[in-house]
Design a protein around this motif. Sequence first.
Motif, PDB file in Angstrom:
ATOM      1  N   MET A 223      -6.209  -1.159  -4.768  1.00 51.60           N
ATOM      2  CA  MET A 223      -5.965  -1.389  -3.356  1.00 51.60           C
ATOM      3  C   MET A 223      -6.972  -2.375  -2.785  1.00 51.60           C
ATOM      4  N   LEU A 224      -8.266  -2.144  -3.079  1.00 49.43           N
ATOM      5  CA  LEU A 224      -9.308  -2.998  -2.505  1.00 49.43           C
ATOM      6  C   LEU A 224      -9.154  -4.444  -2.947  1.00 49.43           C
ATOM      7  N   LEU A 225      -8.700  -4.636  -4.186  1.00 55.55           N
ATOM      8  CA  LEU A 225      -8.629  -5.993  -4.725  1.00 55.55           C
ATOM      9  C   LEU A 225      -7.236  -6.611  -4.608  1.00 55.55           C
ATOM     10  N   SER A 226      -6.391  -6.041  -3.751  1.00 55.77           N
ATOM     11  CA  SER A 226      -5.038  -6.580  -3.647  1.00 55.77           C
ATOM     12  C   SER A 226      -4.897  -7.488  -2.439  1.00 55.77           C
ATOM     13  N   GLY A 227      -5.933  -7.504  -1.591  1.00 58.66           N
ATOM     14  CA  GLY A 227      -5.769  -8.253  -0.352  1.00 58.66           C
ATOM     15  C   GLY A 227      -4.847  -7.535   0.614  1.00 58.66           C
ATOM     16  N   ILE A 228      -4.668  -6.226   0.424  1.00 59.62           N
ATOM     17  CA  ILE A 228      -3.776  -5.473   1.310  1.00 59.62           C
ATOM     18  C   ILE A 228      -4.348  -5.437   2.720  1.00 59.62           C
ATOM     19  N   LEU A 229      -5.649  -5.105   2.805  1.00 56.91           N
ATOM     20  CA  LEU A 229      -6.234  -4.940   4.131  1.00 56.91           C
ATOM     21  C   LEU A 229      -6.606  -6.294   4.732  1.00 56.91           C
ATOM     22  N   LEU A 230      -7.245  -7.118   3.934  1.00 55.68           N
ATOM     23  CA  LEU A 230      -7.625  -8.463   4.394  1.00 55.68           C
ATOM     24  C   LEU A 230      -7.256  -9.423   3.277  1.00 55.68           C
TER      25      LEU A 230
ATOM     26  N   GLN B 252       0.831  -1.201   0.000  1.00 59.48           N
ATOM     27  CA  GLN B 252       0.000   0.000   0.000  1.00 59.48           C
ATOM     28  C   GLN B 252       0.868   1.255   0.000  1.00 59.48           C
ATOM     29  N   LEU B 253       1.962   1.181   0.722  1.00 60.30           N
ATOM     30  CA  LEU B 253       2.909   2.287   0.762  1.00 60.30           C
ATOM     31  C   LEU B 253       3.471   2.559  -0.630  1.00 60.30           C
ATOM     32  N   ALA B 254       3.867   1.473  -1.302  1.00 59.59           N
ATOM     33  CA  ALA B 254       4.389   1.618  -2.661  1.00 59.59           C
ATOM     34  C   ALA B 254       3.336   2.274  -3.539  1.00 59.59           C
ATOM     35  N   LEU B 255       2.095   1.832  -3.348  1.00 63.85           N
ATOM     36  CA  LEU B 255       1.007   2.370  -4.164  1.00 63.85           C
ATOM     37  C   LEU B 255       0.831   3.867  -3.914  1.00 63.85           C
ATOM     38  N   PHE B 256       0.773   4.247  -2.641  1.00 58.32           N
ATOM     39  CA  PHE B 256       0.453   5.646  -2.373  1.00 58.32           C
ATOM     40  C   PHE B 256       1.651   6.575  -2.486  1.00 58.32           C
ATOM     41  N   THR B 257       2.848   6.040  -2.414  1.00 54.48           N
ATOM     42  CA  THR B 257       4.008   6.917  -2.597  1.00 54.48           C
ATOM     43  C   THR B 257       4.317   7.075  -4.072  1.00 54.48           C
TER      44      THR B 257
END
Lengths: 250, 320
Positions: A178-185, A65-70
């Motif tokens: 992000m939602l479909l990456s399994g980042i959060l769950l 997620q960090l990579a994504l948002f940075t």
Amino acid sequence: MHTIRDAMIVFRDEVSASLRNRVGIAIGLVQPCVYLFLFGPLLTKALPSQGDNAWRMYIPGLLVQLALFTTAYAGFNLIPDMRSGYLERLRVTPASRLALLLGRVLRDLVLLTIQLLCILALGLAFGLRASLPGVLASAGYVLLLGISLASLSYMLALRLPLEYLFAPVLNGICLPLMLLSGILLPMTFAPGWLRGISDANPLRYAVDAMRDLFDGRFSTQPVAIGALVVMALAALSMRLSTRVFGQYNS
Amino acid sequence: MIQVRGLTKTFSSKKGNVTAVAGVDFEVGAGEIVGFLGPNGAGKTTTMRMLTTLLKPSGGSAVIAGHDLLRASGEVRRTIGYVSQTGGAKPAAIIRNDIVLQGRLHGMSKSEAHARADAVLAEFEIEDLAERTAATLSGGQRRRVDMALGLVHRPPVLFLDEPTANLDPQSRALVWSHIRRLREEHGTTVFISTHYLDEADNLCDRVLIIDRGRVVAEDTPEQLKAAIAHDTVQIDVADAVDRAVETLARVDGVHSVSADGNSLSLACDQADQNLSVLLRQLDLAEVRVESVRVVKPSLDDVFMAITHRGRTEATEHAHA
């Protein structure tokens, strides 16, 4: 050689510009911590059965997620440079086109690396216990993702006809990613159709691979697939983006 | 130094193709300062962007300082300096660093780039701005920084895209004197696009006029103005309009007189010098003058006169 020399020149210039931007640095450092502080505690409660494993599951996702948002937002840095004519000025020099892109991407990777180290250090303090070689290998995955996302972001900034479009288009892409990456769950919680869609998301493979690596499992299928996906993605995005950087825009 | 043959650019969009440059031919000799004039949308910037390797031509060819634009764009980039309309200084960068960066990307070593940065800072008299950022500069200062950036590698050919747009008269004069000095001291060939006829007048050996993607006139500024556009004198009279028209039409150097109510409009040569004669004649004819205004020919006038459409309108106006 010429390309590497030019890329280092652009890189050093970009870094010195970033270092002068103190607010930018502060926010860049605080941001990753925010994820850990504001979401981490919820997660350990939400998944009590997993115990300290919750961190081992959450932190790989957090790194992606960090990579994504940075790095996916790196294109924002390019917009003032396009508007001021700075980028065109560089394009009329004999500097290699790849170097103009690479210098910027390297700067983004330095920022990403620093943030990554922050998260790992904090995670350790919160109770993360993971395989050290696995964590190091995961960092490689994150940096490769960073290269891909940053160069695609620059390509998007260069290609969109109106700069107003950049923020909405980027959000439109990043949110489902992000939602479909399994980042959060983990996506294993998802119903079949949703998991089907997430199969098309390269970030998912990185997250799955990194979760195995954090657990110290190196020779699994997700690790291998993840490695292939992040390497192929990095090569492809650099190639596409260099072409757009070098192209005469019309 | 610059040879352009049949250069064209067509942009394709959903609504069809738009031809921005429809076949342009011209040459610029070594050490010449040539002005490229035209109204907005005439194809000036598009031509400029093609010649500076930023835009791929749809057709035609060009050779710049012996290098083919299409086949040796890297060599062309090494040879030319380019200052775009927007400039190109990075707003947040320290000016000295920005100039050094430019030199480095032109292949200079660190010490060489620093030495050249000092040299151009001195040349454009902006040493005192060297540690500031471009964002904090005035328009005139910015322009000098932009030019310093474009010249750090001592290019034999310099492309300037509207270098004095939005500058006050003092800053414009300063930019002009720098351009002249470049030619005198280094023999630099300068190709400069502009809206302003006075800029061409003050600076250029030769002027190309582009309209709707084609070069429609090419000459020295003096020849163009003399051949194409006259000064205009507008005189409001209190009474005796007919007598005034008759009187003025007889004065030497007056080409035509037209009247709209009590307002007279004269096309004449050297209105500044002739103004006293015009007023004295009106006085002798006992016409009372309420106001006088001299309008110098602008690029618009040259255009009105040069294009066919313009010529018809101008004639109608003269007969109204």
